[in-house]
Design a protein around this motif. Structure first.
Motif, mmCIF file in Angstrom:
data_model
loop_
_atom_site.group_PDB
_atom_site.id
_atom_site.type_symbol
_atom_site.label_atom_id
_atom_site.label_comp_id
_atom_site.label_asym_id
_atom_site.label_seq_id
_atom_site.Cartn_x
_atom_site.Cartn_y
_atom_site.Cartn_z
ATOM 1 N N VAL A 1 -8.520 -22.273 7.383
ATOM 2 C CA VAL A 1 -9.039 -20.904 7.324
ATOM 3 C C VAL A 1 -7.892 -19.921 7.498
ATOM 4 O O VAL A 1 -7.103 -20.032 8.444
ATOM 5 N N LYS A 2 -7.805 -18.973 6.592
ATOM 6 C CA LYS A 2 -6.792 -17.924 6.704
ATOM 7 C C LYS A 2 -7.263 -16.903 7.736
ATOM 8 O O LYS A 2 -8.422 -16.468 7.721
ATOM 9 N N THR A 3 -6.362 -16.520 8.623
ATOM 10 C CA THR A 3 -6.663 -15.538 9.671
ATOM 11 C C THR A 3 -5.571 -14.477 9.682
ATOM 12 O O THR A 3 -4.535 -14.635 9.028
ATOM 13 N N VAL A 4 -5.808 -13.416 10.423
ATOM 14 C CA VAL A 4 -4.779 -12.399 10.655
ATOM 15 C C VAL A 4 -4.582 -12.274 12.166
ATOM 16 O O VAL A 4 -5.519 -12.493 12.936
ATOM 17 N N PRO A 5 -3.357 -11.923 12.599
ATOM 18 C CA PRO A 5 -3.084 -11.857 14.032
ATOM 19 C C PRO A 5 -3.629 -10.605 14.718
ATOM 20 O O PRO A 5 -3.833 -10.598 15.925
ATOM 21 N N ASP A 6 -3.831 -9.546 13.952
ATOM 22 C CA ASP A 6 -4.399 -8.317 14.512
ATOM 23 C C ASP A 6 -4.852 -7.405 13.384
ATOM 24 O O ASP A 6 -4.615 -7.687 12.209
ATOM 25 N N ILE A 7 -5.482 -6.312 13.747
ATOM 26 C CA ILE A 7 -6.051 -5.427 12.728
ATOM 27 C C ILE A 7 -5.009 -4.559 12.039
ATOM 28 O O ILE A 7 -5.320 -3.879 11.069
ATOM 29 N N ASP A 8 -3.780 -4.602 12.521
ATOM 30 C CA ASP A 8 -2.720 -3.812 11.888
ATOM 31 C C ASP A 8 -2.222 -4.422 10.581
ATOM 32 O O ASP A 8 -1.489 -3.783 9.844
ATOM 33 N N HIS A 9 -2.598 -5.650 10.289
ATOM 34 C CA HIS A 9 -2.192 -6.309 9.051
ATOM 35 C C HIS A 9 -3.180 -5.943 7.932
ATOM 36 O O HIS A 9 -3.907 -6.787 7.424
ATOM 37 N N LEU A 10 -3.196 -4.663 7.569
ATOM 38 C CA LEU A 10 -4.184 -4.142 6.623
ATOM 39 C C LEU A 10 -4.100 -4.800 5.250
ATOM 40 O O LEU A 10 -5.116 -5.205 4.692
ATOM 41 N N GLU A 11 -2.908 -4.886 4.716
ATOM 42 C CA GLU A 11 -2.782 -5.412 3.356
ATOM 43 C C GLU A 11 -3.174 -6.889 3.285
ATOM 44 O O GLU A 11 -3.908 -7.300 2.382
ATOM 45 N N ALA A 12 -2.749 -7.678 4.247
ATOM 46 C CA ALA A 12 -3.121 -9.096 4.271
ATOM 47 C C ALA A 12 -4.633 -9.242 4.415
ATOM 48 O O ALA A 12 -5.250 -10.080 3.746
ATOM 49 N N THR A 13 -5.225 -8.425 5.257
ATOM 50 C CA THR A 13 -6.675 -8.464 5.466
ATOM 51 C C THR A 13 -7.406 -8.098 4.186
ATOM 52 O O THR A 13 -8.376 -8.755 3.803
ATOM 53 N N LEU A 14 -6.944 -7.068 3.503
ATOM 54 C CA LEU A 14 -7.562 -6.664 2.237
ATOM 55 C C LEU A 14 -7.522 -7.802 1.216
ATOM 56 O O LEU A 14 -8.512 -8.064 0.539
ATOM 57 N N LEU B 1 0.837 -1.193 0.000
ATOM 58 C CA LEU B 1 0.000 0.000 0.000
ATOM 59 C C LEU B 1 0.876 1.249 0.000
ATOM 60 O O LEU B 1 1.898 1.293 0.681
ATOM 61 N N ILE B 2 0.461 2.256 -0.770
ATOM 62 C CA ILE B 2 1.197 3.521 -0.699
ATOM 63 C C ILE B 2 0.892 4.160 0.650
ATOM 64 O O ILE B 2 -0.187 3.955 1.224
ATOM 65 N N GLN B 3 1.840 4.914 1.163
ATOM 66 C CA GLN B 3 1.754 5.411 2.530
ATOM 67 C C GLN B 3 0.508 6.254 2.822
ATOM 68 O O GLN B 3 -0.121 6.050 3.856
ATOM 69 N N PRO B 4 0.111 7.174 1.939
ATOM 70 C CA PRO B 4 -1.104 7.939 2.251
ATOM 71 C C PRO B 4 -2.341 7.046 2.417
ATOM 72 O O PRO B 4 -3.157 7.271 3.297
ATOM 73 N N VAL B 5 -2.458 6.029 1.594
ATOM 74 C CA VAL B 5 -3.595 5.108 1.691
ATOM 75 C C VAL B 5 -3.498 4.311 2.988
ATOM 76 O O VAL B 5 -4.475 4.178 3.726
ATOM 77 N N ALA B 6 -2.326 3.772 3.286
ATOM 78 C CA ALA B 6 -2.134 3.005 4.519
ATOM 79 C C ALA B 6 -2.440 3.865 5.744
ATOM 80 O O ALA B 6 -3.089 3.410 6.687
#
Length: 163
Positions: A94-107, A2-7
């Motif tokens: 099932v794919k999971t994420v460890p926290d909400i900070d993993h924006l790109e993986a979640t997307l 992700l580009i920084q402004p979007v992130a």
């Protein structure tokens, strides 16, 4: 990446992404399929998390997984739902994420799934991030990014001609 402004803009709303575990409908792995069928039907979701008694994430159960068990050659067998357990048919890969900070993986995961489970390294279920919540932030981003960052329009037609 992700580009920084979007992130940065997506990260501003990160506290709104997570629906906490105590607000997420779920069933336990040792529940019978009849119970899971009733829960799914009552809440009108097609898929929910499966937990163990200690709140650890085990997988997902869906209406199609349950109804598949009921299908017979010429009729539905509802009795089987009382005898089979959620753990017998649940989805475990099932794919999971460890926290909400993993924006790109979640997307990336939300492209194919309406929600992503948030699960700690020791498998404790924290909640879910829904596509709906992300889309609300993306909507905000598309309307606000130009107000908060200088946006320069590039002319791609000249670079295409150079090729």
């Amino acid at each position: 990446m992700l580009i920084q402004p979007v992130a940065d803009m997506l990260a501003r709303n990160a506290d709104h992404y997570l629906i906490p575990a105590d607000l997420v409908a779920n069933v336990q792995a040792d529940n019978n399929l009849y119970h899971a069928f009733l829960v799914l039907t009552k809440i009108k979701y097609s898929k929910i998390p499966v937990l163990d008694r200690a709140g650890h994430f085990e997988g997902l159960i869906s209406l199609p997984l349950i109804t598949e068990q009921m299908l017979g050659f010429d009729q539905l067998n509802v009795d089987i739902l009382m005898h089979k357990r959620v753990s017998d048919v649940m989805e475990t890969d099932v794919k999971t994420v460890p926290d909400i900070d993993h924006l790109e993986a979640t997307l990336h995961l939300m492209i194919d799934h309406p929600f992503v489970p948030v699960v700690t390294a020791d498998h404790v279920f924290q909640g879910i991030v829904t596509r709906r919540e992300f889309m609300k932030s993306f909507n905000f981003l598309t309307h606000e990014i130009g107000k908060q960052y200088d946006m320069i329009e590039k002319d791609f037609s000249t670079s295409e001609k150079a090729k």
